[in-house]
Design a protein around this motif. Structure first.
Motif, PDB file in Angstrom:
ATOM      1  N   GLY A  48       0.825  -1.204   0.000  1.00  0.00           N
ATOM      2  CA  GLY A  48       0.000   0.000   0.000  1.00  0.00           C
ATOM      3  C   GLY A  48       0.857   1.251   0.000  1.00  0.00           C
ATOM      4  O   GLY A  48       0.646   2.164  -0.807  1.00  0.00           O
ATOM      5  N   SER A  49       1.829   1.308   0.892  1.00  0.00           N
ATOM      6  CA  SER A  49       2.711   2.467   0.961  1.00  0.00           C
ATOM      7  C   SER A  49       3.518   2.628  -0.320  1.00  0.00           C
ATOM      8  O   SER A  49       3.719   3.746  -0.811  1.00  0.00           O
ATOM      9  N   LEU A  50       3.998   1.529  -0.881  1.00  0.00           N
ATOM     10  CA  LEU A  50       4.780   1.602  -2.117  1.00  0.00           C
ATOM     11  C   LEU A  50       3.922   2.139  -3.257  1.00  0.00           C
ATOM     12  O   LEU A  50       4.360   3.013  -4.030  1.00  0.00           O
ATOM     13  N   PHE A  51       2.697   1.634  -3.380  1.00  0.00           N
ATOM     14  CA  PHE A  51       1.810   2.101  -4.452  1.00  0.00           C
ATOM     15  C   PHE A  51       1.487   3.582  -4.274  1.00  0.00           C
ATOM     16  O   PHE A  51       1.486   4.357  -5.234  1.00  0.00           O
ATOM     17  N   GLN A  52       1.226   3.993  -3.039  1.00  0.00           N
ATOM     18  CA  GLN A  52       0.905   5.395  -2.780  1.00  0.00           C
ATOM     19  C   GLN A  52       2.091   6.311  -3.027  1.00  0.00           C
ATOM     20  O   GLN A  52       1.941   7.442  -3.491  1.00  0.00           O
ATOM     21  N   THR A  53       3.297   5.820  -2.738  1.00  0.00           N
ATOM     22  CA  THR A  53       4.493   6.615  -2.993  1.00  0.00           C
ATOM     23  C   THR A  53       4.647   6.917  -4.478  1.00  0.00           C
ATOM     24  O   THR A  53       5.042   8.020  -4.866  1.00  0.00           O
ATOM     25  N   LEU A  54       4.320   5.937  -5.308  1.00  0.00           N
ATOM     26  CA  LEU A  54       4.477   6.090  -6.753  1.00  0.00           C
ATOM     27  C   LEU A  54       3.178   6.483  -7.446  1.00  0.00           C
ATOM     28  O   LEU A  54       3.102   6.440  -8.682  1.00  0.00           O
ATOM     29  N   LEU A  55       2.179   6.880  -6.684  1.00  0.00           N
ATOM     30  CA  LEU A  55       0.853   7.133  -7.245  1.00  0.00           C
ATOM     31  C   LEU A  55       0.849   8.128  -8.414  1.00  0.00           C
ATOM     32  O   LEU A  55       0.141   7.913  -9.404  1.00  0.00           O
ATOM     33  N   PRO A  56       1.603   9.233  -8.360  1.00  0.00           N
ATOM     34  CA  PRO A  56       1.570  10.137  -9.515  1.00  0.00           C
ATOM     35  C   PRO A  56       1.996   9.485 -10.823  1.00  0.00           C
ATOM     36  O   PRO A  56       1.597   9.925 -11.907  1.00  0.00           O
ATOM     37  N   ALA A 200       6.447  27.967  16.169  1.00  0.00           N
ATOM     38  CA  ALA A 200       7.147  26.720  16.467  1.00  0.00           C
ATOM     39  C   ALA A 200       7.726  26.152  15.178  1.00  0.00           C
ATOM     40  O   ALA A 200       7.018  25.995  14.182  1.00  0.00           O
ATOM     41  N   LEU A 201       9.021  25.854  15.212  1.00  0.00           N
ATOM     42  CA  LEU A 201       9.713  25.282  14.057  1.00  0.00           C
ATOM     43  C   LEU A 201      10.132  23.855  14.375  1.00  0.00           C
ATOM     44  O   LEU A 201      10.738  23.600  15.416  1.00  0.00           O
ATOM     45  N   TYR A 202       9.810  22.943  13.487  1.00  0.00           N
ATOM     46  CA  TYR A 202      10.246  21.559  13.616  1.00  0.00           C
ATOM     47  C   TYR A 202      11.048  21.181  12.382  1.00  0.00           C
ATOM     48  O   TYR A 202      10.633  21.454  11.248  1.00  0.00           O
ATOM     49  N   ALA A 203      12.193  20.572  12.608  1.00  0.00           N
ATOM     50  CA  ALA A 203      12.985  19.987  11.531  1.00  0.00           C
ATOM     51  C   ALA A 203      13.111  18.498  11.829  1.00  0.00           C
ATOM     52  O   ALA A 203      13.523  18.113  12.930  1.00  0.00           O
ATOM     53  N   ALA A 204      12.720  17.673  10.867  1.00  0.00           N
ATOM     54  CA  ALA A 204      12.652  16.231  11.139  1.00  0.00           C
ATOM     55  C   ALA A 204      13.195  15.436   9.959  1.00  0.00           C
ATOM     56  O   ALA A 204      13.091  15.848   8.802  1.00  0.00           O
ATOM     57  N   HIS A 205      13.752  14.298  10.285  1.00  0.00           N
ATOM     58  CA  HIS A 205      14.235  13.355   9.280  1.00  0.00           C
ATOM     59  C   HIS A 205      13.792  11.970   9.729  1.00  0.00           C
ATOM     60  O   HIS A 205      14.429  11.347  10.587  1.00  0.00           O
ATOM     61  N   LEU A 206      12.681  11.504   9.171  1.00  0.00           N
ATOM     62  CA  LEU A 206      12.165  10.200   9.558  1.00  0.00           C
ATOM     63  C   LEU A 206      13.107   9.096   9.088  1.00  0.00           C
ATOM     64  O   LEU A 206      13.938   9.294   8.196  1.00  0.00           O
ATOM     65  N   ALA A 207      12.963   7.939   9.704  1.00  0.00           N
ATOM     66  CA  ALA A 207      13.827   6.808   9.367  1.00  0.00           C
ATOM     67  C   ALA A 207      13.688   6.444   7.895  1.00  0.00           C
ATOM     68  O   ALA A 207      12.630   6.619   7.281  1.00  0.00           O
ATOM     69  N   SER A 208      14.767   5.917   7.350  1.00  0.00           N
ATOM     70  CA  SER A 208      14.789   5.568   5.935  1.00  0.00           C
ATOM     71  C   SER A 208      13.946   4.323   5.668  1.00  0.00           C
ATOM     72  O   SER A 208      13.649   3.541   6.574  1.00  0.00           O
ATOM     73  N   VAL A 209      13.584   4.161   4.396  1.00  0.00           N
ATOM     74  CA  VAL A 209      12.879   2.954   3.951  1.00  0.00           C
ATOM     75  C   VAL A 209      13.803   2.218   2.986  1.00  0.00           C
ATOM     76  O   VAL A 209      14.706   2.791   2.393  1.00  0.00           O
ATOM     77  N   ARG A 210      13.567   0.950   2.850  1.00  0.00           N
ATOM     78  CA  ARG A 210      14.364   0.121   1.950  1.00  0.00           C
ATOM     79  C   ARG A 210      13.443  -0.808   1.169  1.00  0.00           C
ATOM     80  O   ARG A 210      12.344  -1.137   1.614  1.00  0.00           O
ATOM     81  N   VAL A 211      13.890  -1.214  -0.001  1.00  0.00           N
ATOM     82  CA  VAL A 211      13.170  -2.200  -0.803  1.00  0.00           C
ATOM     83  C   VAL A 211      14.029  -3.455  -0.869  1.00  0.00           C
ATOM     84  O   VAL A 211      15.152  -3.427  -1.376  1.00  0.00           O
ATOM     85  N   GLY A 216      10.143  -6.871   0.775  1.00  0.00           N
ATOM     86  CA  GLY A 216       9.339  -5.846   0.121  1.00  0.00           C
ATOM     87  C   GLY A 216       9.770  -4.450   0.563  1.00  0.00           C
ATOM     88  O   GLY A 216      10.938  -4.189   0.837  1.00  0.00           O
ATOM     89  N   PHE A 217       8.802  -3.560   0.643  1.00  0.00           N
ATOM     90  CA  PHE A 217       9.022  -2.158   0.988  1.00  0.00           C
ATOM     91  C   PHE A 217       9.020  -2.052   2.506  1.00  0.00           C
ATOM     92  O   PHE A 217       7.964  -2.085   3.139  1.00  0.00           O
ATOM     93  N   THR A 218      10.194  -1.958   3.124  1.00  0.00           N
ATOM     94  CA  THR A 218      10.285  -2.001   4.581  1.00  0.00           C
ATOM     95  C   THR A 218      10.139  -0.595   5.161  1.00  0.00           C
ATOM     96  O   THR A 218      10.981   0.272   4.932  1.00  0.00           O
ATOM     97  N   THR A 219       9.086  -0.388   5.908  1.00  0.00           N
ATOM     98  CA  THR A 219       8.778   0.944   6.442  1.00  0.00           C
ATOM     99  C   THR A 219       8.523   0.940   7.938  1.00  0.00           C
ATOM    100  O   THR A 219       8.112   1.954   8.492  1.00  0.00           O
TER     101      THR A 219
END
Length: 319
Positions: A48-56, A200-211, A216-219
Motif C-alpha cells: 500500500g505504501s509503495l503504491f501510494q508513494t508512486l501514485l503520480p 514553532a519550528l520543527y525539523a525532522a528526518h524520519l527513518a529511511s525505507v528500503r526495498v 518488500g518495501f520495509t517501512t
C-alpha cells in the motif's frame, strides 16, 4: 424446395469474442486501484505504501493501455483506458496548475544536505543565496557542521544543531529541544520569535525505507518514527507551527497520516506541479516537504540541485 445452400438456414458459427477483453479488465482494475489506493493493505511487503508513494506515476499506464488497445483494434479497451485517465485527473489535476499567490511574511527552506555530499561549501553557498528567513537542514555530517555554521553565521545569527539536524534563523530561537523519534537524534524543535510573534519550528528526518526482494518495501522503523513525531506535534502548545524535513514518504502515503493529517501542505496549496525532490538527478517523488498549521502558504517551490541527492524545498508563508 432444396434449402441446403440457403444461407438463412445454415447453422450459426461460433460466437465472436469481443477484442481486448483482457485489456479492458486491466484498465478497469488499474483505475480501481488508483481510486481506492487508501484501501490497499500493507500486510504483504507494505504494498500500500509503495503504491501510494508512486501514485503520480500510475498515469503512465494510460498511454500504454491506449497503445495496446490500438494494436488490438479494440474500441472497448480504448474507452476503458479513459477510466484510469479520469481517476488520475481527479487525484492530480489540481496539482498541475499554478497556485502561488506571492507575498508572505516568512520564507523557509528545508534541505537534506546528504551525509555523502562532496561539496558542502557549494551547497551552503546555494542555500545562503536563496535568502530565506529560516533554514532547516537534515542529514548534517558531524565533520561538515562547521562548514555550514561558518558560512551561515553572517546571515543567520541564530541557529541550533542537534545530531544531524539543524535550524538556522534570522530571528531569535528559544526553547530548543530534541524530539525523540529514534534512538539517535533525527528531529528538533525551536521557537522563533518573529516580528509577527512566536512560531514553532520543527525539523525532522524520519527513518529511511528500503526495498528488499524478500521483505518488500520495509517501512516499520519509519512508521514508528512518524508516530513519535506525531505525538510531539499533538502536544505542541503554540498555535502556529512550521514542520520541515525529509519524511522518506509522500503525502499520499497513509502510513504518514499521523504526521500530516493536521497540517497543510505548502506545495499542494501554493506550489506549481508536483515538486518532486528525490533523487535530485531525476526527481520522481516528493519526500521532502514543508507543512504548516495556523499559517497560510503563499507559494512553494524547489530549488536547483546542490551536492546532495535531494533537492531543497522552499515556501513563502503568511503568519
Amino acid at each position: 424446395m432444396d434449402t441446403a445452400d440457403d444461407p438463412e438456414t445454415e447453422a450459426p458459427g461460433p460466437a465472436v469474442r469481443p477484442r481486448g477483453r483482457v485489456l479492458t479488465a486491466a484498465a478497469l482494475l488499474w483505475a480501481g486501484l488508483m481510486a481506492l489506493h487508501d484501501l490497499i493493505p500493507n500486510a504483504i511487503g507494505n504494498l500500500g505504501s509503495l503504491f501510494q508513494t508512486l501514485l503520480p506515476w500510475t498515469g503512465i499506464a494510460v498511454p500504454v493501455l491506449l497503445g495496446l488497445a490500438a494494436v488490438r483494434r479494440s474500441r472497448t479497451a480504448a474507452v476503458a483506458a479513459l477510466a484510469p485517465a479520469a481517476v488520475w485527473a481527479v487525484l492530480f489535476g489540481g496539482e498541475l496548475t499554478g497556485k502561488g499567490a506571492g507575498g508572505g511574511d516568512l520564507t523557509v527552506i528545508s534541505h537534506n544536505v546528504d551525509e555523502g555530499n562532496r561539496d558542502p561549501a557549494g551547497t551552503v553557498r546555494a542555500l545562503a543565496a536563496a535568502d530565506a528567513d529560516v533554514l532547516a537542514l537534515e542529514e548534517l555530517p558531524a565533520d561538515s557542521v562547521g562548514v555550514y555554521e561558518r558560512a551561515l553565521a553572517g546571515s543567520y545569527p541564530h541557529h541550533a544543531v542537534r545530531g544531524g539536524v539543524g535550524i538556522w534563523s534570522r530571528y531569535p530561537l528559544r526553547d530548543v529541544a530534541e524530539v525523540p523519534i529514534l534512538p539517535w537524534t533525527r528531529a528538533i524543535r525551536a521557537t522563533a520569535d518573529t516580528p509577527r510573534g512566536p512560531v514553532a519550528l520543527y525539523a525532522a528526518h524520519l527513518a529511511s525505507v528500503r526495498v528488499h526482494p524478500a521483505a518488500g518495501f520495509t517501512t516499520g522503523r519509519r512508521n514508528a518514527s512518524a508516530r513519535s513525531l506525531a505525538a510531539a506535534l499533538r502536544a505542541e502548545p503554540l498555535p502556529r507551527v512550521v514542520l520541515m524535513g525529509d519524511f522518506n514518504g509522500t503525502s499520499r502515503d497513509t502510513a504518514l497520516a499521523p504526521v500530516f493529517s493536521a497540517f497543510r501542505s505548502a506545495q499542494r496549496e501554493a506550489g506549481d506541479g508536483f515538486g518532486f525532490t528525490w533523487p535530485a538527478a531525476f526527481p520522481m517523488v516528493r519526500i521532502d516537504d514543508i507543512r504548516v498549521k495556523g499559517i497560510t502558504p503563499r507559494s512553494s517551490w524547489t530549488l536547483p540541485a546542490t551536492g546532495s541527492d535531494h533537492l531543497p524545498v522552499a515556501a513563502s508563508l503568511s503568519l
